[in-house]
Scaffold this motif. Structure first.
Motif, PDB file in Angstrom:
ATOM      1  N   ARG A  33       0.785  -1.346   0.042  1.00  0.00           N
ATOM      2  CA  ARG A  33      -0.038  -0.165  -0.060  1.00  0.00           C
ATOM      3  C   ARG A  33       0.812   1.250   0.046  1.00  0.00           C
ATOM      4  O   ARG A  33       0.532   2.173  -0.750  1.00  0.00           O
ATOM      5  CB  ARG A  33      -1.133   0.018   1.278  1.00  0.00           C
ATOM      6  CG  ARG A  33      -2.189  -0.575   0.873  1.00  0.00           C
ATOM      7  CD  ARG A  33      -2.838  -0.714   2.379  1.00  0.00           C
ATOM      8  NE  ARG A  33      -3.505   0.765   2.557  1.00  0.00           N
ATOM      9  CZ  ARG A  33      -4.252   1.059   3.265  1.00  0.00           C
ATOM     10  NH1 ARG A  33      -4.743   0.172   4.332  1.00  0.00           N
ATOM     11  NH2 ARG A  33      -4.954   2.110   3.317  1.00  0.00           N
ATOM     12  N   ARG A  34       1.990   1.308   1.011  1.00  0.00           N
ATOM     13  CA  ARG A  34       2.921   2.273   0.851  1.00  0.00           C
ATOM     14  C   ARG A  34       3.438   2.679  -0.423  1.00  0.00           C
ATOM     15  O   ARG A  34       3.674   3.995  -1.016  1.00  0.00           O
ATOM     16  CB  ARG A  34       3.664   2.279   2.021  1.00  0.00           C
ATOM     17  CG  ARG A  34       4.789   3.407   2.125  1.00  0.00           C
ATOM     18  CD  ARG A  34       5.564   3.111   3.436  1.00  0.00           C
ATOM     19  NE  ARG A  34       6.673   4.032   3.429  1.00  0.00           N
ATOM     20  CZ  ARG A  34       7.853   3.520   4.068  1.00  0.00           C
ATOM     21  NH1 ARG A  34       7.878   2.430   4.582  1.00  0.00           N
ATOM     22  NH2 ARG A  34       8.744   4.479   4.131  1.00  0.00           N
ATOM     23  N   ALA A  35       3.895   1.751  -1.088  1.00  0.00           N
ATOM     24  CA  ALA A  35       4.578   1.579  -2.351  1.00  0.00           C
ATOM     25  C   ALA A  35       3.498   2.061  -3.588  1.00  0.00           C
ATOM     26  O   ALA A  35       4.006   3.169  -4.189  1.00  0.00           O
ATOM     27  CB  ALA A  35       5.114   0.411  -2.708  1.00  0.00           C
ATOM     28  N   ALA A  36       2.336   1.673  -3.444  1.00  0.00           N
ATOM     29  CA  ALA A  36       1.312   2.268  -4.194  1.00  0.00           C
ATOM     30  C   ALA A  36       1.082   3.735  -4.307  1.00  0.00           C
ATOM     31  O   ALA A  36       1.087   4.490  -5.161  1.00  0.00           O
ATOM     32  CB  ALA A  36       0.177   1.444  -4.181  1.00  0.00           C
ATOM     33  N   ARG A  37       1.046   4.249  -2.850  1.00  0.00           N
ATOM     34  CA  ARG A  37       0.786   5.694  -2.801  1.00  0.00           C
ATOM     35  C   ARG A  37       2.120   6.384  -3.114  1.00  0.00           C
ATOM     36  O   ARG A  37       2.118   7.604  -3.689  1.00  0.00           O
ATOM     37  CB  ARG A  37       0.420   5.924  -1.257  1.00  0.00           C
ATOM     38  CG  ARG A  37      -1.057   5.281  -1.005  1.00  0.00           C
ATOM     39  CD  ARG A  37      -1.240   5.570   0.430  1.00  0.00           C
ATOM     40  NE  ARG A  37      -0.451   5.347   1.484  1.00  0.00           N
ATOM     41  CZ  ARG A  37      -0.668   4.366   2.238  1.00  0.00           C
ATOM     42  NH1 ARG A  37      -1.650   3.512   2.113  1.00  0.00           N
ATOM     43  NH2 ARG A  37       0.154   4.165   3.145  1.00  0.00           N
ATOM     44  N   ILE A  38       3.168   6.087  -2.801  1.00  0.00           N
ATOM     45  CA  ILE A  38       4.424   6.577  -3.111  1.00  0.00           C
ATOM     46  C   ILE A  38       4.499   6.727  -4.887  1.00  0.00           C
ATOM     47  O   ILE A  38       4.997   7.807  -5.435  1.00  0.00           O
ATOM     48  CB  ILE A  38       5.804   5.946  -2.670  1.00  0.00           C
ATOM     49  CG1 ILE A  38       5.774   6.272  -1.350  1.00  0.00           C
ATOM     50  CG2 ILE A  38       7.038   6.606  -3.377  1.00  0.00           C
ATOM     51  CD1 ILE A  38       6.786   5.305  -0.555  1.00  0.00           C
ATOM     52  N   ALA A  39       4.290   5.611  -5.409  1.00  0.00           N
ATOM     53  CA  ALA A  39       4.110   5.437  -6.889  1.00  0.00           C
ATOM     54  C   ALA A  39       3.257   6.472  -7.534  1.00  0.00           C
ATOM     55  O   ALA A  39       3.568   7.150  -8.365  1.00  0.00           O
ATOM     56  CB  ALA A  39       3.541   4.302  -7.331  1.00  0.00           C
ATOM     57  N   GLY A  40       2.067   6.578  -6.737  1.00  0.00           N
ATOM     58  CA  GLY A  40       1.317   7.808  -7.216  1.00  0.00           C
ATOM     59  C   GLY A  40       1.674   9.200  -7.232  1.00  0.00           C
ATOM     60  O   GLY A  40       1.561   9.851  -7.995  1.00  0.00           O
ATOM     61  N   ARG A  41       2.286   9.405  -6.040  1.00  0.00           N
ATOM     62  CA  ARG A  41       3.029  10.775  -5.939  1.00  0.00           C
ATOM     63  C   ARG A  41       4.036  10.954  -7.027  1.00  0.00           C
ATOM     64  O   ARG A  41       4.085  12.256  -7.437  1.00  0.00           O
ATOM     65  CB  ARG A  41       3.725  11.004  -4.487  1.00  0.00           C
ATOM     66  CG  ARG A  41       2.765  11.089  -3.300  1.00  0.00           C
ATOM     67  CD  ARG A  41       3.153  11.581  -2.341  1.00  0.00           C
ATOM     68  NE  ARG A  41       4.002  10.487  -1.524  1.00  0.00           N
ATOM     69  CZ  ARG A  41       3.754   9.753  -0.542  1.00  0.00           C
ATOM     70  NH1 ARG A  41       2.313   9.614  -0.336  1.00  0.00           N
ATOM     71  NH2 ARG A  41       4.577   8.799  -0.151  1.00  0.00           N
TER      72      ARG A  41
END
Length: 112
Positions: A45-53
């Motif tokens: 989840r954390r990686a997905a949010r960072i990817a989005g940023r």
């Protein structure tokens, strides 16, 4: 000292996931995966949010109510989606509400 090595290994896993998920989110805008294939859901989840940023789009993540699927979706997905282009905003909002019901982001991560 042992914690430092663990953090470094986790940082490498996070970095690799960010790169992988950024590519997948850029292509697909929505990702749905088998929860059993995700080793560490919180890290994913954390990686997905960072990817989005990195892609300059907010990303919402969650797990299905039955705990079998995990997902990540670009927040502006409905506004960019070809099926909703040109629709009245009330229709897009209704579609977003349906999406929110299907992909409830308030579900607890599996295992809790």
């Amino acid at each position: 000292m042992g914690t430092h090595h663990t953090d470094t290994a986790e940082d490498r896993r996070l970095t690799g996931l960010v790169v992988q998920l950024a590519v997948e989110l850029e292509i697909h805008e929505t990702l749905v995966c088998d929860a059993n294939a995700i080793e560490d859901f919180d890290l994913w989840r954390r990686a997905a949010r960072i990817a989005g940023r990195r892609l300059k789009v907010p990303v919402r993540t969650g797990v299905s109510r039955d705990g079998l699927k995990v997902w990540a979706i670009q927040e502006p997905h409905l506004q960019k989606n070809a099926y909703t282009r040109g629709l009245p905003s009330s229709d897009v909002e209704a579609a977003q509400q349906i999406s929110d019901l299907i992909f409830d982001d308030h579900d607890e991560p599996r295992g809790t």
